[in-house]
Scaffold this motif. Structure first.
Motif, PDB file in Angstrom:
ATOM      1  N   LEU A   1       0.878  -1.169   0.000  1.00  0.00           N
ATOM      2  CA  LEU A   1       0.000   0.000   0.000  1.00  0.00           C
ATOM      3  C   LEU A   1       0.911   1.212   0.000  1.00  0.00           C
ATOM      4  CD1 LEU A   1      -2.729   1.353   0.104  1.00  0.00           C
ATOM      5  CD2 LEU A   1      -2.750   1.028   2.584  1.00  0.00           C
TER       6      LEU A   1
ATOM      7  N   SER B   1      -6.841   2.988   6.092  1.00  0.00           N
ATOM      8  CA  SER B   1      -7.210   2.308   4.856  1.00  0.00           C
ATOM      9  C   SER B   1      -8.203   1.209   5.205  1.00  0.00           C
ATOM     10  CB  SER B   1      -5.966   1.705   4.188  1.00  0.00           C
ATOM     11  OG  SER B   1      -6.328   0.760   3.191  1.00  0.00           O
TER      12      SER B   1
ATOM     13  N   TRP C   1      -4.835   5.129   1.433  1.00  0.00           N
ATOM     14  CA  TRP C   1      -4.738   5.842   2.697  1.00  0.00           C
ATOM     15  C   TRP C   1      -5.636   7.070   2.647  1.00  0.00           C
ATOM     16  CZ3 TRP C   1      -2.922   3.203   6.451  1.00  0.00           C
ATOM     17  CH2 TRP C   1      -1.800   2.375   6.324  1.00  0.00           C
TER      18      TRP C   1
END
Length: 219
Positions: free
Chosen positions: A94, A121, A111
């Motif tokens: 991520l 998230s 995010w």
């Protein structure tokens, strides 16, 4: 890595029996991947469960037992098991954060800024739309909102560390809190903290601003 905080034996037993909700089961699977102590407990509970089944006396089956069993198998095939195993594939990412392999196959949102030094998230588990799972990224020295829970909260620390009234939690630790707990985690000043969290029930945030933000958290 030294792990000082573990899930309760009750939660590991529920995981072994497939009775832990999908969100907490995912968080627990991440902890188990890095914790030999808890993997040993899991094997013990699995062995005990198998022995109990073997020792059960035979029972007379109903005439429609086979049809009922096949119907249950068909139903189970439509939804993922409560126990969540880490897929054998590359760990997902991520942004600049490498995530645990157990999250491969999950839908991981971007995010989102929730306030100064706090981003989250949403993690969605296939077939489990009601699972409340979040990744949280909190800057060094920041305080989380003070809160309690209507059920159990499971938080696996992926990196960094934080402290609350129950002690200090570092990467690899799992913080399990129940409905009796009220706490306010504070991230250590050395670095940011990234956690994977899931709850059974809902969070009970304290303070007007925190309660206004709660619908955005989804917890």
């Amino acid at each position: 890595m030294t792990i000082n905080h573990h899930p309760s034996e009750e939660s590991i037993a529920r995981y072994a029996a497939g009775r832990l909700e999908a969100g907490p089961a995912l968080v627990l699977s991440v902890h188990l991947a890095g914790c030999p102590h808890c993997r040993g407990l899991l094997r013990t509970f699995e062995a005990v469960g198998g022995a109990l089944i073997e020792d059960m006396p035979p029972a007379e089956m109903a005439e429609d037992a086979l049809e009922v069993a096949l119907a249950r198998l068909d139903a189970d095939a439509q939804r993922p098991a409560r126990r969540v195993s880490a897929p054998q594939q590359l760990a997902p990412r991520l942004g600049d954060v490498e995530l645990p392999a157990a999250l491969a196959g999950c839908e991981i949102g971007p995010w989102r800024w929730m306030g100064p030094g706090f981003r989250l998230s949403r993690v969605r588990l296939p077939g489990e739309p009601d699972a409340n799972i979040l990744l949280m990224r909190i800057s060094a020295g920041r305080k989380m909102p003070e809160h309690g829970h209507t059920g159990r909260e499971f938080t696996q620390i992926l990196s960094g560390s934080f402290s609350d009234s129950n002690g200090r939690y570092r990467a690899g630790d799992l913080a399990e809190e129940d409905s009796e707990t009220e706490h306010q985690p504070i991230v250590d000043r050395e670095s940011e903290c990234i956690c994977l969290a899931a709850v059974e029930g809902r969070m009970k945030l304290q303070g007007f601003v925190a309660r206004m933000v709660q619908p955005l958290l989804g917890f």
